[in-house]
Design a protein around this motif. Structure first.
Motif, PDB file in Angstrom:
ATOM      1  N   ARG A  73       0.807  -1.031   0.066  1.00 56.11           N
ATOM      2  CA  ARG A  73       0.127  -0.092   0.064  1.00 56.11           C
ATOM      3  C   ARG A  73       0.896   1.241   0.005  1.00 56.11           C
ATOM      4  O   ARG A  73       1.584   1.351   0.644  1.00 56.11           O
ATOM      5  N   LEU A  74       0.640   2.298  -0.732  1.00 63.28           N
ATOM      6  CA  LEU A  74       1.452   3.215  -1.189  1.00 63.28           C
ATOM      7  C   LEU A  74       0.955   4.536  -0.529  1.00 63.28           C
ATOM      8  O   LEU A  74      -0.241   4.965  -0.489  1.00 63.28           O
ATOM      9  N   GLU A  75       1.715   5.137   0.476  1.00 64.56           N
ATOM     10  CA  GLU A  75       1.207   6.237   1.198  1.00 64.56           C
ATOM     11  C   GLU A  75       1.769   7.680   0.461  1.00 64.56           C
ATOM     12  O   GLU A  75       2.801   7.688  -0.071  1.00 64.56           O
ATOM     13  N   THR A  76       0.632   8.686   0.139  1.00 62.68           N
ATOM     14  CA  THR A  76       1.326  10.020  -0.317  1.00 62.68           C
ATOM     15  C   THR A  76       0.846  11.047   0.461  1.00 62.68           C
ATOM     16  O   THR A  76       0.248  11.094   1.434  1.00 62.68           O
ATOM     17  N   ILE A  77       1.413  12.268   0.011  1.00 61.79           N
ATOM     18  CA  ILE A  77       1.071  13.323   1.032  1.00 61.79           C
ATOM     19  C   ILE A  77      -0.325  13.907   1.156  1.00 61.79           C
ATOM     20  O   ILE A  77      -0.810  14.550   1.898  1.00 61.79           O
ATOM     21  N   ALA A  78      -1.213  13.455   0.071  1.00 62.13           N
ATOM     22  CA  ALA A  78      -2.738  13.560   0.079  1.00 62.13           C
ATOM     23  C   ALA A  78      -3.122  12.092   0.448  1.00 62.13           C
ATOM     24  O   ALA A  78      -3.248  11.452  -0.869  1.00 62.13           O
ATOM     25  N   PRO A  79      -3.698  11.728   1.160  1.00 64.13           N
ATOM     26  CA  PRO A  79      -3.889  10.341   1.565  1.00 64.13           C
ATOM     27  C   PRO A  79      -5.154   9.848   0.599  1.00 64.13           C
ATOM     28  O   PRO A  79      -6.232  10.337   0.461  1.00 64.13           O
ATOM     29  N   HIS A  80      -4.858   8.871  -0.364  1.00 60.66           N
ATOM     30  CA  HIS A  80      -5.665   8.383  -1.298  1.00 60.66           C
ATOM     31  C   HIS A  80      -5.475   6.704  -1.181  1.00 60.66           C
ATOM     32  O   HIS A  80      -4.187   6.230  -0.882  1.00 60.66           O
ATOM     33  N   PRO A  81      -6.437   5.826  -1.544  1.00 60.77           N
ATOM     34  CA  PRO A  81      -6.059   4.472  -1.778  1.00 60.77           C
ATOM     35  C   PRO A  81      -5.275   4.068  -2.736  1.00 60.77           C
ATOM     36  O   PRO A  81      -5.548   4.445  -3.845  1.00 60.77           O
TER      37      PRO A  81
END
Length: 382
Positions: free
Chosen positions: A197-205
């Motif tokens: 699962r990839l985390e980004t600066i704006a949380p999205h699945p």
């Protein structure tokens, strides 16, 4: 309330104005807990389905109303970035099915995604081939009445929570772009796994997916063998304008927040809005927003008017709208001072939301290449 006068432009019909009002009322009433991104996304898909808004995410009678897609995305993005994401992926994830799927494929999946009963995803990007789709290496090898999938996909929106994926893999009819095909894949298949699962600066699945000898029936193919690249480009050609519309929604919200800030914040006994430099920022923001809107709705109107492709128009809209929205939001952060970088503030969240839009569905520099090639080709034909 954000500026609504653009709805009187000749790009729109009365049904578009009615839809904009409907989505505005829906978005204004949203109460979503964002502490769990997966749960929030599921709740939003359900809400969009129950409200009838998700019904606009797919083609009706083989045709998508791109102006409606853009109006919905702009409105949702102005209120809630994840709401925009949830709607967009219901459309992008099933775009290949709605435009190119068989009657059985459309009947099975579109009714579910449009009523919010199933979450969809678009599995195109690979670790070594982001914008270079023709370089995809994931394979789909024919074995009797099945295809066997092997390879990885990454940065897949709704990865890990989707009920259905439209996936592109190399079937080998020809080298490069002509050797790709499109498949409907479900996460219950043996050999399908969510590797990360990839985390980004704006949380999205988001997730990286792996396929190891994953067997799918030949009936899961959308369109014909070797048609995958054309399908992917046709879907992106439609939805690229809607990415620009989401950026426009973020920019409009940033301007709204800035107007409230500069008209209520006092400096030396007068509102910030009395300062000429602040007025200059506001003027630039308003100009960039209107210019972006004109490009976006030109592209959408052109497609809805029957143009087979709007590659140049959509690329211009996405490039300009996303890049200028970044500038507008950056100016909003500046006008908010320290509050602009306070975690949880509206403009701070917009600052994180906008950045990815300049990358996904064709990065800004790729759009410049597309625009240049289209312009040069037109010159050579004239």
């Amino acid at each position: 309330m954000a500026d609504q006068t653009f709805l009187n432009w000749p790009f729109f019909d009365d049904r578009h104005r009615a839809l904009a009002a409907e989505v505005e009322a829906f978005a204004a009433g949203l109460t979503i807990d964002h502490s769990d991104t997966d749960a929030a996304c599921r709740a939003l898909v359900t809400a969009l389905g129950e409200a009838g808004i998700a019904a606009h995410s797919g083609a009706l009678d083989g045709k998508l109303d791109v102006r409606s897609l853009c109006l919905i995305r702009e409105t949702l993005a102005r209120h809630d970035g994840l709401a925009d994401f949830a709607f967009a992926m219901q459309g992008l994830g099933t775009g290949a099915i709605s435009l190119f799927g068989s009657e059985a494929q459309r009947g099975e999946w579109l009714s579910q995604t449009r009523r919010g009963a199933a979450i969809s995803a678009f599995a195109l990007t690979e670790p070594q081939s982001g914008s270079d789709v023709a370089n995809s290496t994931m394979t789909a090898t024919r074995d009797g009445e099945d295809y066997i999938l092997n390879g990885e996909k990454t940065w897949i929106s709704n990865g890990g929570i989707a009920d259905v994926y439209t996936l592109f893999a190399r079937t080998g009819e020809a080298p490069g772009a002509k050797g790709l095909s499109c498949f409907i894949v479900t996460p219950d298949l043996q050999g399908f796994s969510v590797e990360e699962r990839l985390e980004t600066i704006a949380p999205h699945p988001l997730a990286r997916l792996k396929f190891t000898d994953c067997r799918v029936p030949a009936s899961a193919m959308i369109g014909r063998p070797g048609q995958g690249f054309a399908i992917a480009m046709s879907v992106l050609d439609v939805f690229r304008s809607s990415v620009a519309a989401a950026a426009l929604g973020f920019a409009r919200r940033a301007l709204d927040e800035s107007l409230k800030r500069v008209t209520t914040r006092q400096v030396q006994g007068a509102p910030l809005s009395d300062l000429q430099m602040v007025q200059g920022h506001i003027a630039d923001m308003a100009l960039d927003i209107d210019a972006a809107a004109l490009l976006i709705y030109r592209a959408a109107w052109t497609k809805d008017s029957g143009a087979p492709r709007v590659t140049r128009e959509a690329a211009m809209a996405k490039l300009f709208a996303t890049d200028q929205a970044q500038k507008v939001i950056d100016a909003a952060v500046q006008l908010h001072g320290g509050d602009g970088v306070r975690s949880g503030e509206t403009v701070e969240k917009l600052y994180r939301e906008i950045r990815a839009l300049r990358i996904y569905e064709g990065a800004s520099d790729v759009q410049r290449v597309v625009i240049a090639r289209q312009t040069l080709a037109a010159q050579q034909e004239s």
